[in-house]
Design a protein around this motif. Sequence first.
Motif, PDB file in Angstrom:
ATOM      1  N   VAL A   1      39.426  30.220  53.429  1.00  0.00           N
ATOM      2  CA  VAL A   1      39.577  31.410  54.504  1.00  0.00           C
ATOM      3  C   VAL A   1      38.388  31.055  55.530  1.00  0.00           C
ATOM      4  N   LYS A   2      38.590  31.039  56.652  1.00  0.00           N
ATOM      5  CA  LYS A   2      37.583  30.766  57.710  1.00  0.00           C
ATOM      6  C   LYS A   2      37.679  32.043  58.504  1.00  0.00           C
ATOM      7  N   ASN A   3      36.517  32.626  59.136  1.00  0.00           N
ATOM      8  CA  ASN A   3      36.504  33.914  60.262  1.00  0.00           C
ATOM      9  C   ASN A   3      37.258  35.026  58.882  1.00  0.00           C
ATOM     10  N   SER A   4      36.573  35.115  58.003  1.00  0.00           N
ATOM     11  CA  SER A   4      36.882  35.976  56.894  1.00  0.00           C
ATOM     12  C   SER A   4      36.507  37.624  57.186  1.00  0.00           C
ATOM     13  N   GLY A   5      35.511  37.474  58.233  1.00  0.00           N
ATOM     14  CA  GLY A   5      34.962  38.808  58.491  1.00  0.00           C
ATOM     15  C   GLY A   5      33.536  39.248  57.798  1.00  0.00           C
ATOM     16  N   LYS A   6      33.101  38.285  57.265  1.00  0.00           N
ATOM     17  CA  LYS A   6      31.701  38.578  56.640  1.00  0.00           C
ATOM     18  C   LYS A   6      30.643  38.773  57.615  1.00  0.00           C
ATOM     19  N   GLU A   7      29.603  39.621  57.506  1.00  0.00           N
ATOM     20  CA  GLU A   7      28.946  39.860  58.588  1.00  0.00           C
ATOM     21  C   GLU A   7      27.923  38.793  59.218  1.00  0.00           C
TER      22      GLU A   7
ATOM     23  N   CYS B   1      47.388  25.064  58.846  1.00  0.00           N
ATOM     24  CA  CYS B   1      46.476  26.104  59.052  1.00  0.00           C
ATOM     25  C   CYS B   1      47.320  27.153  59.501  1.00  0.00           C
ATOM     26  N   ALA B   2      46.797  28.371  58.943  1.00  0.00           N
ATOM     27  CA  ALA B   2      47.540  29.674  59.275  1.00  0.00           C
ATOM     28  C   ALA B   2      46.541  30.609  60.131  1.00  0.00           C
ATOM     29  N   SER B   3      47.040  31.567  60.668  1.00  0.00           N
ATOM     30  CA  SER B   3      46.290  32.624  61.376  1.00  0.00           C
ATOM     31  C   SER B   3      46.915  33.981  61.234  1.00  0.00           C
ATOM     32  N   LEU B   4      45.794  35.039  60.818  1.00  0.00           N
ATOM     33  CA  LEU B   4      46.331  36.543  60.508  1.00  0.00           C
ATOM     34  C   LEU B   4      45.870  37.168  61.851  1.00  0.00           C
ATOM     35  N   ASP B   5      46.504  38.289  61.966  1.00  0.00           N
ATOM     36  CA  ASP B   5      45.759  38.967  63.177  1.00  0.00           C
ATOM     37  C   ASP B   5      44.800  40.157  62.471  1.00  0.00           C
ATOM     38  N   GLY B   6      44.292  40.899  63.097  1.00  0.00           N
ATOM     39  CA  GLY B   6      43.347  41.941  62.754  1.00  0.00           C
ATOM     40  C   GLY B   6      43.567  42.717  61.609  1.00  0.00           C
ATOM     41  N   ASP B   7      44.847  43.206  61.285  1.00  0.00           N
ATOM     42  CA  ASP B   7      45.252  44.228  60.319  1.00  0.00           C
ATOM     43  C   ASP B   7      45.967  43.361  59.538  1.00  0.00           C
ATOM     44  N   ALA B   8      46.427  42.170  59.571  1.00  0.00           N
ATOM     45  CA  ALA B   8      47.196  41.315  58.589  1.00  0.00           C
ATOM     46  C   ALA B   8      48.768  41.509  58.617  1.00  0.00           C
ATOM     47  N   ASP B   9      49.269  42.014  59.616  1.00  0.00           N
ATOM     48  CA  ASP B   9      50.773  42.320  59.681  1.00  0.00           C
ATOM     49  C   ASP B   9      51.206  41.217  60.325  1.00  0.00           C
TER      50      ASP B   9
ATOM     51  N   LYS C   1      46.305  22.276  50.071  1.00  0.00           N
ATOM     52  CA  LYS C   1      45.316  23.237  50.663  1.00  0.00           C
ATOM     53  C   LYS C   1      45.826  23.724  51.867  1.00  0.00           C
ATOM     54  N   LEU C   2      45.579  25.113  52.366  1.00  0.00           N
ATOM     55  CA  LEU C   2      45.857  25.579  53.520  1.00  0.00           C
ATOM     56  C   LEU C   2      44.482  26.327  53.821  1.00  0.00           C
ATOM     57  N   THR C   3      44.245  26.044  54.929  1.00  0.00           N
ATOM     58  CA  THR C   3      43.230  26.719  55.759  1.00  0.00           C
ATOM     59  C   THR C   3      43.476  27.814  56.639  1.00  0.00           C
ATOM     60  N   VAL C   4      42.863  29.034  56.295  1.00  0.00           N
ATOM     61  CA  VAL C   4      43.453  30.229  56.955  1.00  0.00           C
ATOM     62  C   VAL C   4      42.410  30.983  57.869  1.00  0.00           C
ATOM     63  N   ASP C   5      42.887  31.186  59.078  1.00  0.00           N
ATOM     64  CA  ASP C   5      42.015  32.198  59.994  1.00  0.00           C
ATOM     65  C   ASP C   5      42.131  33.621  59.805  1.00  0.00           C
ATOM     66  N   GLY C   6      40.969  34.322  59.414  1.00  0.00           N
ATOM     67  CA  GLY C   6      41.262  35.811  59.001  1.00  0.00           C
ATOM     68  C   GLY C   6      41.003  36.604  60.100  1.00  0.00           C
ATOM     69  N   ALA C   7      40.618  36.311  61.332  1.00  0.00           N
ATOM     70  CA  ALA C   7      40.699  37.128  62.544  1.00  0.00           C
ATOM     71  C   ALA C   7      39.316  37.844  62.422  1.00  0.00           C
ATOM     72  N   ASN C   8      38.306  37.602  61.608  1.00  0.00           N
ATOM     73  CA  ASN C   8      37.136  38.339  61.347  1.00  0.00           C
ATOM     74  C   ASN C   8      37.550  39.989  60.946  1.00  0.00           C
ATOM     75  N   GLY C   9      38.683  39.901  60.258  1.00  0.00           N
ATOM     76  CA  GLY C   9      39.470  41.329  60.046  1.00  0.00           C
ATOM     77  C   GLY C   9      39.543  41.403  58.605  1.00  0.00           C
TER      78      GLY C   9
ATOM     79  N   GLY D   1      42.426  34.857  65.520  1.00  0.00           N
ATOM     80  CA  GLY D   1      43.391  35.829  65.045  1.00  0.00           C
ATOM     81  C   GLY D   1      44.848  35.265  65.706  1.00  0.00           C
ATOM     82  N   ALA D   2      45.996  35.747  65.029  1.00  0.00           N
ATOM     83  CA  ALA D   2      47.431  35.216  65.290  1.00  0.00           C
ATOM     84  C   ALA D   2      47.725  35.448  66.806  1.00  0.00           C
ATOM     85  N   ASP D   3      47.192  36.746  67.268  1.00  0.00           N
ATOM     86  CA  ASP D   3      47.743  37.174  68.523  1.00  0.00           C
ATOM     87  C   ASP D   3      46.946  36.088  69.758  1.00  0.00           C
ATOM     88  N   PHE D   4      45.497  35.669  69.556  1.00  0.00           N
ATOM     89  CA  PHE D   4      45.041  34.808  70.227  1.00  0.00           C
ATOM     90  C   PHE D   4      45.554  33.393  70.016  1.00  0.00           C
TER      91      PHE D   4
END
Length: 562
Positions: free
Chosen positions: A243-249, A282-290, A215-223, A259-262
């Motif tokens: 996926v947490k913070n997946s960007g859903k309304e 856990c892993a964290s992506l940034d706003g545009d996933a790069d 299992k891996l839990t990922v912070d999607g940066a709401n993006g 996000g990764a930068d934070f």
Amino acid sequence: MEEEKQRSILLESASRFPPPQGVKLSYGTSGFRADASILASTVFRVGILAALRSLKTRSVIGLMITASHNRVSDNGIKIADPHGGMMTQEWEPFADAIANASDAEDLVQLISQFVKKENIPFGGVQSAEILLARDTRPSGEALLEAAKQGISAIIGAIAVNMGILTTPQLHWMVRCRNKGMKASECDYYTQLSSSFGCLMDLVPTEMMSDAVDVKLTVDGANGVGGEKLEELKKQLKGLVIEVKNSGKEGEGILNEGVGADFVQKEKVVPCGFGSNDDGIRCASLDGDADRLVYFRVLSRNSSSIDLVDGDKILSLFALFIKEQLFILCKEEKEENAYLVKLGVVQTAYANGASTDYLKQLGLEVVLTPTGVKYLHEKAAEYDIGIYFEANGHGTILFSEHFCCWLEGRNNDLASTDEGSECQKAALRLLAVSKLINQAVGDALSGLLLVEAILQYMGWSIQRWSELYKDLPSRQLKVKVADRTAVITANEETVVVKPLGLQEAINTEIAKYPQARSFIRPSGTEDVIRVYAEASTQEAADSLAQSVARHVDHFLGFGSSHK
């Protein structure tokens, strides 16, 4: 006649997008970025630039509307060159010039001069194609329309709207299109999932370990990255992703406390994570996933984390690739031997402990100035070039020559020694070359490669984190009147101007053990970035504050220093 018609179209189109008054924009590390409300003119003009770039190179070009890890009210535009990487640095001065042209007449004159200088077929002689995409920002739709208007202002140029994508997806598509390969979003998911599956199938059974949780839990940066990961994970076997913070309304705001930068800069858990995630990978992506970083929530304090940043991702990749090359080449006959040139590329922001670790592995490590465009260019000089910034942006480049050799070697082994460790190593390296996004840093492809390697090693995130102990560090920003007053050398590690500032920094560094510090001007805003490293966090904090005070003294508002 055609040129006169082209000039008329440009004048009419440009008059609909007047530049904001009193604003000077500059091309940063990978494009323009600012408050979305002042960007329409710039994005329109970059649309023109992209069409000219397509005409010049006779290739497909990409335009991505995004501000990456910036706040949601910002936006920006990135340009993907034919190979899928960042736009060539040779065109950056032209990008700056047209972005800041005072009116339509000035803009058209600059374009006319540039077209003649570059010998670009102009006025409908040739067609151009630009792939357009945007992230999930509310301002993205209107700005994408402005880019389309700019592209359409060049006769023969076609804009293809690819919709909402991650930045790396668009770069991947541009690269594939120009190589004559399938390049849809579906093709992207298929290539990543099949390459990941191949690597997982090649994990030795004796290396399977209970220490590696599936299992891996990922912070999607709401993006956009969270949204796309939800799609990708449907095709993955052997890995469970939440996926947490997946960007859903209603779930949260893009890049705000997530996000990764934070996570990388603040070294605290993102919103939505806490004591319930204690010990989980856990892993964290940034706003545009790069960008991608990993972390582990520490039980003693649910807000603090054990950060596994880009330096440790690089180290994991380097260790794995070095091992596969050793297996592959150890039984090579001398006359068939191919001396693979493997190189690691970092910036001065890389933690000193990571550089020491990589050198102890016997790897060649080189530094470049900060910015993916510099890292990527240097990495391309190797058969296999691995680059990463501590912030989690990076990838692995495989030369065409090496990939051809590797394919041939695998075919030879398949006919003479199928199923051997040697052939498995060749298959793993081929799978990595297809899984990793060779156009640009890609959090989704990078995440899958990390997961496959951890399974191969039989490592928990704690074991990975213990590869080496980071030296404590601190980053600060100092607002200044003019960031261009700072000039650096030696890959940004030494201040050349203003005179006397480097000597002041050196004096502060000498006060602490295992210390180093450097400053560099931001690529996007009038601030000077300060980095400090020392044997303790207290020392690193103190050093950073001292250096920041010197920067403010030499360059702050009202400073008399030149």
